[in-house]
Write an enzyme that holds these catalytic residues in place. Structure first.
Site, mmCIF file in Angstrom:
data_model
loop_
_atom_site.group_PDB
_atom_site.id
_atom_site.type_symbol
_atom_site.label_atom_id
_atom_site.label_comp_id
_atom_site.label_asym_id
_atom_site.label_seq_id
_atom_site.Cartn_x
_atom_site.Cartn_y
_atom_site.Cartn_z
ATOM 1 N N LYS A 73 9.727 4.908 3.422
ATOM 2 C CA LYS A 73 9.607 3.674 4.201
ATOM 3 C C LYS A 73 10.747 2.751 3.810
ATOM 4 C CE LYS A 73 6.545 -0.373 4.494
ATOM 5 N NZ LYS A 73 5.158 -0.850 4.438
HETATM 6 C C1 R5P Z 1 4.941 -4.099 0.165
HETATM 7 O O1 R5P Z 1 6.019 -3.930 -0.130
HETATM 8 C C2 R5P Z 1 4.049 -3.264 0.927
HETATM 9 O O2 R5P Z 1 4.420 -2.033 1.237
HETATM 10 C C3 R5P Z 1 3.296 -4.053 1.825
HETATM 11 O O3 R5P Z 1 2.311 -4.766 1.298
HETATM 12 C C4 R5P Z 1 3.268 -3.833 3.251
HETATM 13 O O4 R5P Z 1 3.216 -2.518 3.578
HETATM 14 C C5 R5P Z 1 4.278 -4.630 3.961
HETATM 15 O O5 R5P Z 1 4.080 -4.669 5.338
HETATM 16 P P1 R5P Z 1 4.802 -5.749 6.222
HETATM 17 O O6 R5P Z 1 6.063 -6.132 5.534
HETATM 18 O O7 R5P Z 1 5.067 -5.063 7.521
HETATM 19 O O8 R5P Z 1 3.879 -6.900 6.365
#
Ligand code: R5P
Length: 295
Positions: free
Chosen positions: A202
């Site tokens: 990711k």
């Molecule tokens: C943090 O780094 C995590 O992976 C998250 O808490 C989360 O997946 C972030 O999602 P978004 O930035 O799309 O809110």
């Protein structure tokens, strides 16, 4: 000590697709049946892509806006996502076990938002992950961060444990405030995750050179959402990431902090799976948001 390789003339052959390996996901042909089956619960075999809904934020920042009551805000829209990225605490306490979508469990943690976030440890035993029937384990990797080696070791330990049970690992490239979020950095971080065994990576979208990041990563990349943007901009970002080689998105705040989260999820899915462009997807969002009943 080898020198850093910072040449600008690297050739990622972005126009040449990776070889077919008898399985629909990039770089995944050599895995065992169980791992392939789990990956097929995250990525749709018909499109080869995923819309993952990230709601794991509480593991370091507590009750995030939009996630104060996961039972009220997220459970009703769950079926709109291919997979859910969640902590095991919220999975057990709040997500109905009748849920049939993919489940990716946050498997690293430790420090809160008040401390050095890179100082994480493995936070889930792989046996518990198997008991929960999860489809992948997610771990933060801080390339260039204070605790770089420790975070990479967290990932490699989870990869080893995951192979024992057929559970893939999602390496999440975390970019510290002091680092530049550009294609060179993300290319470095994503490639390190894949080289050291992550089956999915990711990472953030960057406007310049993202296609080189995806081409240089031998396993599927899913685009991270990041902070809340206007819906049209978030759809545009997802569109570009898909056009430039991402195998899906893993978005949180841009969905659950929207004024119409179910509509946003559907609009993102139209970009990821149905080939919608940003205008078409935004039109769909507005149409669905207009008819949405507030949760
Ligand atoms: C943090 O780094 C995590 O992976 C998250 O808490 C989360 O997946 C972030 O999602 P978004 O930035 O799309 O809110």
């Amino acid at each position: 000590m080898p020198e850093a390789d910072s040449r600008d003339d690297k050739d990622f052959h972005v126009e040449i697709p990776p070889p077919e390996q008898g399985y629909f996901l990039k770089g995944s042909g050599a895995y065992d049946w169980g791992m392939k089956n789990r990956l097929a619960r995250i990525f749709r075999p018909d499109s080869g892509r995923t819309v993952m809904l990230a709601i794991d934020h509480g593991y370091f920042q507590g009750p995030t806006t939009g996630l104060e009551r996961v039972d009220l805000s997220i459970v009703p829209i769950l079926q709109g996502a291919d997979a859910l990225m969640v902590t095991r605490g919220v999975l057990r306490s709040t997500i109905p076990p009748t849920h049939r979508g993919g489940v990716v469990v946050r498997a690293s943690g430790g420090p809160s938002i008040l401390k050095d976030l890179s100082n994480e440890r493995i936070a889930v035993d792989v046996e518990d992950a198997a008991r929960l029937n999860v489809d992948a384990l997610a771990v933060q990797v801080f390339v260039g961060g204070e605790q770089e080696t420790q975070s990479i070791e967290n990932m490699t330990k989870l990869v080893d444990a995951g192979y024992r049970y057929g559970i893939p690992v999602l390496g999440v490239t975390a970019v510290g405030k002091e680092l530049t979020r550009d294609a060179r950095y993300l290319g470095l971080a994503t490639r390190i995750c894949a080289e050291l065994g992550a089956q999915i990576v990711k990472t953030y979208y960057v406007a310049e050179g993202f296609e080189r990041v995806t081409a240089g990563c031998p396993v599927p990349i899913v685009m991270a959402g990041g902070k809340k943007l206007p819906e049209r901009d978030a759809l545009e970002m997802a569109y570009r990431a898909i056009q430039e080689g991402a195998a899906g998105v893993d978005m949180g705040r841009n969905i659950f902090q929207s004024h119409a989260p179910a509509a946003m999820l559907r609009a993102v899915a139209s970009v990821v799976h149905d080939g919608a462009d940003p205008d078409g997807a935004y039109e769909l969002f507005e149409e669905l948001a207009g008819s949405a009943v507030p949760v």
